[in-house]
Motif scaffolding. Structure first.
Motif, PDB file in Angstrom:
ATOM      1  N   ILE A 139       0.837  -1.199   0.000  1.00  0.00           N
ATOM      2  CA  ILE A 139       0.000   0.000   0.000  1.00  0.00           C
ATOM      3  C   ILE A 139       0.874   1.252   0.000  1.00  0.00           C
ATOM      4  CG2 ILE A 139      -1.594   1.365   1.426  1.00  0.00           C
ATOM      5  CD1 ILE A 139      -2.893  -1.313   2.246  1.00  0.00           C
ATOM      6  N   GLY A 140       1.911   1.267   0.829  1.00  0.00           N
ATOM      7  CA  GLY A 140       2.792   2.427   0.899  1.00  0.00           C
ATOM      8  C   GLY A 140       3.524   2.681  -0.406  1.00  0.00           C
ATOM      9  N   VAL A 141       4.082   1.628  -1.002  1.00  0.00           N
ATOM     10  CA  VAL A 141       4.784   1.776  -2.276  1.00  0.00           C
ATOM     11  C   VAL A 141       3.811   2.186  -3.374  1.00  0.00           C
ATOM     12  CG1 VAL A 141       6.051   0.499  -4.055  1.00  0.00           C
ATOM     13  CG2 VAL A 141       6.661   0.218  -1.662  1.00  0.00           C
ATOM     14  N   GLY A 142       2.631   1.591  -3.373  1.00  0.00           N
ATOM     15  CA  GLY A 142       1.625   1.947  -4.370  1.00  0.00           C
ATOM     16  C   GLY A 142       1.209   3.407  -4.284  1.00  0.00           C
ATOM     17  N   LEU A 143       1.035   3.906  -3.067  1.00  0.00           N
ATOM     18  CA  LEU A 143       0.674   5.319  -2.905  1.00  0.00           C
ATOM     19  C   LEU A 143       1.783   6.242  -3.405  1.00  0.00           C
ATOM     20  CD1 LEU A 143      -1.049   5.243   0.597  1.00  0.00           C
ATOM     21  CD2 LEU A 143      -2.115   5.932  -1.548  1.00  0.00           C
ATOM     22  N   VAL A 144       3.036   5.892  -3.106  1.00  0.00           N
ATOM     23  CA  VAL A 144       4.152   6.735  -3.547  1.00  0.00           C
ATOM     24  C   VAL A 144       4.268   6.722  -5.068  1.00  0.00           C
ATOM     25  CG1 VAL A 144       6.660   6.994  -3.508  1.00  0.00           C
ATOM     26  CG2 VAL A 144       5.434   6.547  -1.393  1.00  0.00           C
ATOM     27  N   VAL A 145       4.208   5.536  -5.666  1.00  0.00           N
ATOM     28  CA  VAL A 145       4.352   5.422  -7.124  1.00  0.00           C
ATOM     29  C   VAL A 145       3.199   6.122  -7.835  1.00  0.00           C
ATOM     30  CG1 VAL A 145       4.351   3.785  -9.043  1.00  0.00           C
ATOM     31  CG2 VAL A 145       5.758   3.348  -7.042  1.00  0.00           C
ATOM     32  N   LEU A 146       1.973   5.883  -7.405  1.00  0.00           N
ATOM     33  CA  LEU A 146       0.828   6.525  -8.052  1.00  0.00           C
ATOM     34  C   LEU A 146       0.801   8.024  -7.784  1.00  0.00           C
ATOM     35  CD1 LEU A 146      -1.954   3.876  -7.473  1.00  0.00           C
ATOM     36  CD2 LEU A 146      -0.761   4.402  -9.601  1.00  0.00           C
ATOM     37  N   GLY A 147       1.363   8.456  -6.660  1.00  0.00           N
ATOM     38  CA  GLY A 147       1.432   9.880  -6.360  1.00  0.00           C
ATOM     39  C   GLY A 147       2.345  10.634  -7.306  1.00  0.00           C
ATOM     40  N   MET A 148       3.292   9.927  -7.914  1.00  0.00           N
ATOM     41  CA  MET A 148       4.186  10.569  -8.880  1.00  0.00           C
ATOM     42  C   MET A 148       3.444  10.956 -10.160  1.00  0.00           C
ATOM     43  SD  MET A 148       7.666   8.454  -8.440  1.00  0.00           S
ATOM     44  CE  MET A 148       8.439   8.305  -6.850  1.00  0.00           C
ATOM     45  N   PHE A 149       2.272  10.378 -10.345  1.00  0.00           N
ATOM     46  CA  PHE A 149       1.420  10.742 -11.484  1.00  0.00           C
ATOM     47  C   PHE A 149       0.343  11.723 -11.028  1.00  0.00           C
ATOM     48  CE2 PHE A 149       2.990   6.474 -12.474  1.00  0.00           C
ATOM     49  CZ  PHE A 149       3.625   6.737 -13.680  1.00  0.00           C
ATOM     50  N   GLY A 150       0.693  12.597 -10.104  1.00  0.00           N
ATOM     51  CA  GLY A 150      -0.255  13.518  -9.493  1.00  0.00           C
ATOM     52  C   GLY A 150      -0.833  14.543 -10.437  1.00  0.00           C
ATOM     53  N   PHE A 151      -0.208  14.722 -11.577  1.00  0.00           N
ATOM     54  CA  PHE A 151      -0.737  15.683 -12.545  1.00  0.00           C
ATOM     55  C   PHE A 151      -1.962  15.127 -13.255  1.00  0.00           C
ATOM     56  CE2 PHE A 151       2.611  13.134 -14.423  1.00  0.00           C
ATOM     57  CZ  PHE A 151       2.023  12.650 -15.579  1.00  0.00           C
ATOM     58  N   LEU A 152      -2.219  13.844 -13.133  1.00  0.00           N
ATOM     59  CA  LEU A 152      -3.396  13.224 -13.745  1.00  0.00           C
ATOM     60  C   LEU A 152      -4.619  13.410 -12.846  1.00  0.00           C
ATOM     61  CD1 LEU A 152      -1.770   9.875 -14.894  1.00  0.00           C
ATOM     62  CD2 LEU A 152      -2.341  11.830 -16.322  1.00  0.00           C
TER      63      LEU A 152
END
Length: 93
Positions: free
Chosen positions: A40-53
């Motif tokens: 969950i933590g890694v998923g949140l960090v990785v998906l957060g890098m696509f925050g412009f979407l």
């Protein structure tokens, strides 16, 4: 009376207590499984890098780091340093 008569739920559950994350004055429960918390933590960090979407956001990065801080000492150390820095700054103001 025995302990099982007083607290039946405590006698049945011998596993470790679930981790809780205090956030904005509330406590959120995390899964008991370590690998699930890390995922969950890694998923949140990785998906957060696509925050412009749309839907995803940069807010997911600090939340993912907060979840990971309960599993890895290096992230935990940085979280504690940030908390100390923030408290010192709050006292000055």
């Amino acid at each position: 009376m025995s302990e099982t008569d007083l607290e039946p739920s405590a006698a049945k559950d011998n596993s470790k207590p679930a981790h809780k994350i205090p956030l904005f004055g509330r406590e959120f429960h995390m899964p008991r499984s370590r690998w699930l918390r890390v995922a969950i933590g890694v998923g949140l960090v990785v998906l957060g890098m696509f925050g412009f979407l749309p839907v995803l956001g940069f807010w997911m990065i600090p939340l993912g780091l907060l979840v990971l801080s309960y599993e890895f000492h290096t992230v935990r150390r940085q979280r504690r340093r940030f908390i100390v820095w923030r408290e010192k700054r709050k006292r000055k103001v």
